[in-house]
Design a protein around this motif. Structure first.
Motif, mmCIF file in Angstrom:
data_model
loop_
_atom_site.group_PDB
_atom_site.id
_atom_site.type_symbol
_atom_site.label_atom_id
_atom_site.label_comp_id
_atom_site.label_asym_id
_atom_site.label_seq_id
_atom_site.Cartn_x
_atom_site.Cartn_y
_atom_site.Cartn_z
ATOM 1 N N UNK A 109 -6.109 -15.489 -18.458
ATOM 2 C CA UNK A 109 -6.550 -14.300 -18.967
ATOM 3 C C UNK A 109 -7.274 -13.439 -18.790
ATOM 4 N N UNK A 110 -8.253 -13.521 -17.579
ATOM 5 C CA UNK A 110 -8.833 -12.933 -17.135
ATOM 6 C C UNK A 110 -8.058 -11.076 -15.866
ATOM 7 N N UNK A 111 -8.419 -9.966 -16.929
ATOM 8 C CA UNK A 111 -7.979 -8.872 -16.135
ATOM 9 C C UNK A 111 -7.221 -8.273 -14.957
ATOM 10 N N UNK A 112 -8.189 -9.185 -13.826
ATOM 11 C CA UNK A 112 -7.846 -9.072 -12.231
ATOM 12 C C UNK A 112 -6.623 -9.587 -12.340
ATOM 13 N N UNK A 113 -6.958 -11.003 -12.778
ATOM 14 C CA UNK A 113 -5.692 -12.319 -12.509
ATOM 15 C C UNK A 113 -4.550 -11.314 -13.038
ATOM 16 N N UNK A 114 -4.526 -10.982 -13.890
ATOM 17 C CA UNK A 114 -2.575 -10.333 -14.684
ATOM 18 C C UNK A 114 -2.562 -9.815 -14.011
ATOM 19 N N UNK A 115 -3.619 -8.918 -13.397
ATOM 20 C CA UNK A 115 -2.881 -8.115 -12.507
ATOM 21 C C UNK A 115 -2.082 -8.108 -11.176
ATOM 22 N N UNK A 116 -2.105 -9.115 -10.717
ATOM 23 C CA UNK A 116 -1.582 -9.437 -9.843
ATOM 24 C C UNK A 116 -0.649 -11.065 -9.831
ATOM 25 N N UNK A 117 -0.408 -11.259 -11.098
ATOM 26 C CA UNK A 117 0.807 -11.584 -11.800
ATOM 27 C C UNK A 117 1.753 -10.489 -12.440
ATOM 28 N N UNK A 131 -8.217 -18.789 -2.142
ATOM 29 C CA UNK A 131 -7.532 -19.296 -1.941
ATOM 30 C C UNK A 131 -5.950 -19.093 -1.946
ATOM 31 N N UNK A 132 -6.128 -17.449 -2.742
ATOM 32 C CA UNK A 132 -5.207 -17.184 -3.134
ATOM 33 C C UNK A 132 -3.878 -16.444 -2.145
ATOM 34 N N UNK A 133 -2.523 -17.233 -1.853
ATOM 35 C CA UNK A 133 -1.431 -16.886 -1.099
ATOM 36 C C UNK A 133 0.164 -16.497 -1.417
ATOM 37 N N UNK A 134 0.680 -16.217 -1.346
ATOM 38 C CA UNK A 134 1.921 -16.276 -1.259
ATOM 39 C C UNK A 134 2.844 -17.203 -0.963
ATOM 40 N N UNK A 143 4.453 -16.996 -9.072
ATOM 41 C CA UNK A 143 4.954 -16.571 -7.763
ATOM 42 C C UNK A 143 4.418 -16.479 -6.750
ATOM 43 N N UNK A 144 2.798 -17.092 -6.703
ATOM 44 C CA UNK A 144 1.718 -17.192 -5.190
ATOM 45 C C UNK A 144 0.606 -18.652 -6.197
ATOM 46 N N UNK A 145 0.182 -18.620 -5.388
ATOM 47 C CA UNK A 145 0.270 -20.239 -4.990
ATOM 48 C C UNK A 145 -2.376 -19.351 -5.020
ATOM 49 N N UNK A 154 -5.441 -23.858 -15.169
ATOM 50 C CA UNK A 154 -7.014 -22.661 -16.544
ATOM 51 C C UNK A 154 -7.606 -22.574 -16.229
ATOM 52 N N UNK A 155 -8.147 -22.199 -14.955
ATOM 53 C CA UNK A 155 -9.821 -21.956 -14.487
ATOM 54 C C UNK A 155 -9.563 -21.379 -13.058
ATOM 55 N N UNK A 156 -9.364 -20.227 -13.044
ATOM 56 C CA UNK A 156 -9.346 -19.478 -11.305
ATOM 57 C C UNK A 156 -9.956 -20.097 -10.505
ATOM 58 N N UNK A 157 -10.150 -20.304 -10.082
ATOM 59 C CA UNK A 157 -11.721 -19.844 -8.792
ATOM 60 C C UNK A 157 -11.797 -19.012 -8.368
#
Length: 527
Positions: A109-117, A131-134, A143-145, A154-157
């Motif tokens: 639910x972190x705002x920056x992560x939701x922005x990518x969603x 290591x975020x990639x599409x 739609x990304x890893x 649920x814990x995004x590095x």
């Protein structure tokens, strides 16, 4: 070694459990559950607690380690204004505040992560996460890893190699320091955090406040990789945590003595590092449930307060609260506690820990003195802590029967601070019979248990205060009175005096300095 944290007793609370908060944050109305800490302040003070270490308190999805907003108190606990009042109340009572810095990962639910969603590759925050990639979907259906901490998606590095991320986290730390005047940070999952980030945050925090404490959660490895003059002040001492319960359960004091000597003895591998010691915490089974012999719990806490390092009590541990992990859940380790209704309260243990706190404060050698093994057997242990001519003996007996403790000493008078018993000394040999399942803290000068004269009988003129005056202690030593001072917390008057033999500086409450010893003679006489 004179920093406040190297002389501290720390009390650790997991707030969401301590307050009985709902398991999930549903985004409802603010509930001021954390305000109960204010009611516990007299309890902390009776235990001589110097600092309160609070687990995660910032807005999160579930357990606090899945942060949504680093600058907002979790609505299940209160809000920023209520927490400011809590911090003020703690500081007014001389208790410092350490917060949990969860900087390795955030919640979904972190705002920056939701922005990518929402925006996909057009989001400016794609470089914020490790290591975020599409190239394919995540296990959670995105739609990304991305990489989750220890496989928990649920814990995004976070990507701590990204300067924007580290700038943001430095800003977060500034916010905590400015808004709440916090005194330190415990870094969650410190073994996963980039060294360069620790170097930067140390430089920043120490530049603002040289007494700011930085402590990291390290379970395995060489502790000095993280605790060193460039990075953290201390780390969690999991090696001795294991040694404490295991040496009692296997009746093998050689185990814990080996670890202590390895870490802090004459050939220490961690010289100058003061480690954070504990008998249990929010991630491991409680010590009262771990010990196979319940009577050993008193020795556990005596050891915790007297071994090298910083002693920490996990909330409820002072009353022997039990709890074990069940069904892959830590909930049993993190109960909601009402101070007036502790389940199966062990009052004897609480009084023991209160006394240990008083002893710890009265004898500097216990806090930062050097460690020396005198006797080591499977079920008995005797060691000393020594500092500036002050020697404290610590004896432990695990057996279910009496133990005849004998050791050589140059002291003429020795007393056990826990029981008040004096030792027999004959031809430099000290002797006392230790009861089953018992511990002793043995000293020459029993300042803790000496009672000053009642106020109506006390007459300071019995021993005149003369600056520069030479005084003889009732045991024969001579001292020069330097000045009077006031205790910074209690405002009690203290006499500051210097040994004429070796120049060491000492301090005593004025009422004790000017009073009498149990046989009625003055403690100090002006020559």
């Amino acid at each position: 070694m004179n920093n406040w944290y190297n002389n501290a007793i720390i009390y650790h609370i997991y707030p969401l459990g301590f307050c009985g908060a709902p398991k999930f944050n549903e985004g409802g109305a603010v509930e001021y559950r954390l305000d109960k800490i204010i009611d516990w302040i007299p309890h902390f003070k009776e235990m001589n607690v110097d600092a309160l270490y609070l687990g995660p308190i910032f807005e999160s999805v579930e357990h606090g380690y899945d942060t949504i907003d680093y600058k907002m108190i979790d609505r299940r606990l209160g809000d920023n204004e209520s927490f400011k009042k809590i911090c003020s109340a703690l500081h007014e009572n001389g208790i410092k505040i350490i917060l949990d810095g969860v900087f390795n990962h955030v919640g979904r639910g972190f705002a920056k992560f939701k922005d990518i969603q929402e925006k996909g590759q057009s989001s400016p925050y794609c470089g914020w996460f490790h290591n975020l990639n599409f190239g394919g979907p995540s296990p959670c259906g995105d739609n990304f890893w991305y990489e989750g901490w220890n496989g928990h998606y649920n814990l995004v590095k976070l990507n701590l190699r990204n300067p924007e991320v580290t700038d943001y986290l430095i800003d977060v730390v500034n916010f905590w320091m400015d808004e709440f005047n916090i005194d330190g940070i415990r870094f969650d999952a410190a073994d996963c955090i980039d060294f360069d980030f620790f170097k930067r945050i140390r430089s920043h925090c120490k530049g603002r406040n040289p007494e700011f404490w930085l402590m990291g959660e390290i379970i395995f490895g060489d502790y000095k990789r993280w605790a060193n003059p460039e990075m953290l002040d201390s780390v969690t001492n999991y090696e001795c945590y294991k040694g404490i319960y295991s040496s009692h359960n296997t009746k093998n004091y050689f185990e814990i003595d080996y670890s202590i000597n390895r870490q802090s003895g004459s050939n220490a591998i961690y010289p100058g590092i003061v480690l954070y010691n504990f008998a249990d915490n929010h991630d491991v089974n409680r010590i009262a449930s771990t010990l196979t012999t319940p009577e050993h719990i008193y020795n556990v806490y005596t050891l915790l307060y007297t071994m090298p390092g910083i002693p920490s009590i996990y909330y409820g541990g002072e009353y022997g609260v039990k709890g074990v992990k069940a069904n892959n859940s830590d909930d049993n380790l993190r109960p909601c506690l009402d101070l007036d209704n502790i389940p199966d309260k062990n009052e004897k243990l609480y009084q023991h820990i209160v006394k240990l706190g008083r002893i710890y404060k009265a004898y500097p050698a216990l806090r930062t003195g050097s460690y020396h093994t005198v006797i080591i057997r499977n079920q008995q242990m005797l060691f000393t802590k020594e500092l500036n001519g002050q020697t404290v003996y610590v004896a432990l007996n695990l057996e279910d029967r009496d133990f005849d403790l004998n050791f050589n000493t140059s002291s003429q008078n020795l007393v056990d601070l826990i029981s008040g018993q004096t030792l027999n000394i004959n031809n430099s040999n000290a002797y006392i019979k230790m009861p089953p399942f018992s511990s002793m803290i043995i000293v020459e000068d029993n300042i803790l248990n000496e009672e000053p004269a009642p106020a109506e009988e006390f007459n300071a003129s019995e021993t005149e205060i003369v600056f520069g005056g030479r005084y003889r202690h009732y045991k024969g030593g001579e001292y020069e009175l330097i000045s009077l001072a006031k205790h910074s917390e209690t405002l009690e008057e203290l006499v500051i005096y210097k040994s004429c033999k070796d120049g060491q500086i000492w301090a005593r409450p004025k009422q004790i300095f000017c009073g009498t010893v149990p046989d009625g003679q003055p403690r100090f006489v002006l020559l």
